[in-house]
Design an enzyme around this catalytic site. Structure first.
Site, short mmCIF file in Angstrom:
data_model
loop_
_atom_site.label_atom_id
_atom_site.label_comp_id
_atom_site.label_asym_id
_atom_site.label_seq_id
_atom_site.Cartn_x
_atom_site.Cartn_y
_atom_site.Cartn_z
N GLY A 49 -4.94 -13.97 13.19
CA GLY A 49 -5.73 -13.59 12.04
C GLY A 49 -6.92 -14.49 11.82
O GLY A 49 -7.94 -14.39 12.49
N TYR A 93 0.83 -1.20 0.00
CA TYR A 93 0.00 0.00 0.00
C TYR A 93 0.87 1.26 0.00
O TYR A 93 2.08 1.19 -0.16
CB TYR A 93 -0.99 -0.05 1.16
CG TYR A 93 -1.91 -1.25 1.05
CD1 TYR A 93 -2.67 -1.47 -0.10
CD2 TYR A 93 -2.01 -2.19 2.08
CE1 TYR A 93 -3.49 -2.58 -0.23
CE2 TYR A 93 -2.83 -3.31 1.96
CZ TYR A 93 -3.56 -3.51 0.80
OH TYR A 93 -4.36 -4.60 0.67
#
Length: 356
Positions: A310, A179
């Site tokens: 996660g 990103y």
């Protein structure tokens, strides 16, 4: 040896154990980026994880890349996130909102203004993006001007202020996984010739300015950052000086006394050991391919202070209890990760219900 059940202080927070919720994209925000009412239930269900790091949340309209990702730059966003933070706090947990500007990892069809994505340089990532029309090639981004780079730093600052207004305990800067912050670090995505490109110091400048601006705005004890050295995501190739860049970045970030450093680890164990030595505060480490038996290896070796969870936490809102008691984990269903609605989001059973 540190036990996973030992308490730890993160910034101003005292956590009862060393597990945390890893940030995971869930794609269920409303069309304007406000978290849906289900988000409060989802995060509240997982409050026992102690430190909850939210899904990536755009600090501006230009920062959005995915359908259904939340924002934190309007008053409506603040109201929506307040419901989430209240639910987590009522459950005894704490929330850091992850600030994620995707940069070039976007498509006009997925953003509110339908503009060309922005990035350090006009370089395509060479990957596709899911849109309502299906998978599409990501278009060439528009290179940010020097003034726009500095304005984007201020977008992060504003978003951090809004996060605290929404009741968050802090923010995590997403500097990883291909990103915008990561794009500035990478030689193949950053071809700039101004103060934000070229040398290690210049390529690291945007990350450091964002961290400094947020720390100045909300306090370093409420500010954290995630990095992913060597991550080949979103078309990123970091270059031959990657290891030295991350050593430099860690040294400079350490001077800010941030709440924690979060590493998405991609295999350079020597670099991870150096980062651990250079960073004086708490470190979170996520590795691919962890098993129940290897989950605590980095904690036991001293490389990490917290263990983010996660997919296991996605499918097991009571992960901590299941791990503590040795109970089986619910299997996660990848088909419902981003499907919308409660299915695969808030409907995974708790241990007590499953036993009954």
């Amino acid at each position: 040896m540190t036990s996973v059940w030992n308490p730890i202080t993160i910034g101003m927070l005292t956590l009862k154990h060393r597990f945390a919720l890893a940030p995971m994209t869930r794609g269920r925000a409303q069309i304007d980026g406000t978290p849906s009412p289900l988000a409060a239930e989802y995060y509240g269900q997982r409050a026992s994880l102690g430190l909850l790091i939210t899904e990536g949340t755009q600090p501006s309209a230009d920062g959005q890349g995915y359908i259904g990702s939340p924002g934190i730059y309007t008053d409506a966003h603040v109201i929506g996130w307040r419901k989430v933070t209240d639910a987590v706090h009522e459950g005894g947990g704490h929330v850091f909102i992850q600030l994620m500007h995707v940069g070039r990892q976007s498509h006009p069809d997925n953003t509110p203004h339908h503009r060309q994505p922005v990035a350090p340089s006009a370089v395509r990532p060479g990957v596709q993006m899911f849109t309502l029309s299906g998978m599409q090639d990501i278009p060439e981004p528009r290179a940010l001007s020097t003034e726009e780079v500095q304005s984007t730093v201020q977008d992060f600052r504003l978003a951090a202020r809004k996060a605290i207004e929404a009741g968050a305990d802090g923010v995590e800067i997403h500097g990883a996984n291909g990103y915008l912050v990561h794009q500035f670090l990478a030689e193949n995505a950053n071809l700039r010739t101004d103060a934000y490109g070229g040398s290690i110091e210049n390529r690291g400048r945007f990350a450091l300015e964002v961290a400094q601006a947020i720390a100045d705005e909300i306090g370093p004890e409420r500010t954290a950052i995630r990095l992913s050295p060597g991550a080949p995501l979103g078309g990123i190739v970091e270059g031959s000086d990657s290891a030295e860049l991350y050593r430099y970045l860690t040294r400079e970030l350490a001077k800010l006394n941030l709440a924690y450093l979060h590493i998405m680890h991609f295999g350079d164990d020597a670099l991870l050991a150096d980062i651990r030595t250079l960073w004086s505060g708490p470190v979170l480490v996520v590795r691919l391919g962890r098993t129940r038996e290897t989950l605590l290896d980095d904690l036991n070796s001293g490389l990490a202070d917290l263990v983010p969870i996660g997919r296991w936490a996605l499918a097991n809102p009571d992960f901590v209890e299941r791990y503590r008691t040795g109970a089986a984990f619910n299997p996660d269903d990848p088909a419902t990760y981003y499907a919308g609605g409660a299915v695969g989001y808030t409907d995974y059973p708790f241990l007590a219900n499953a036993t009954a």
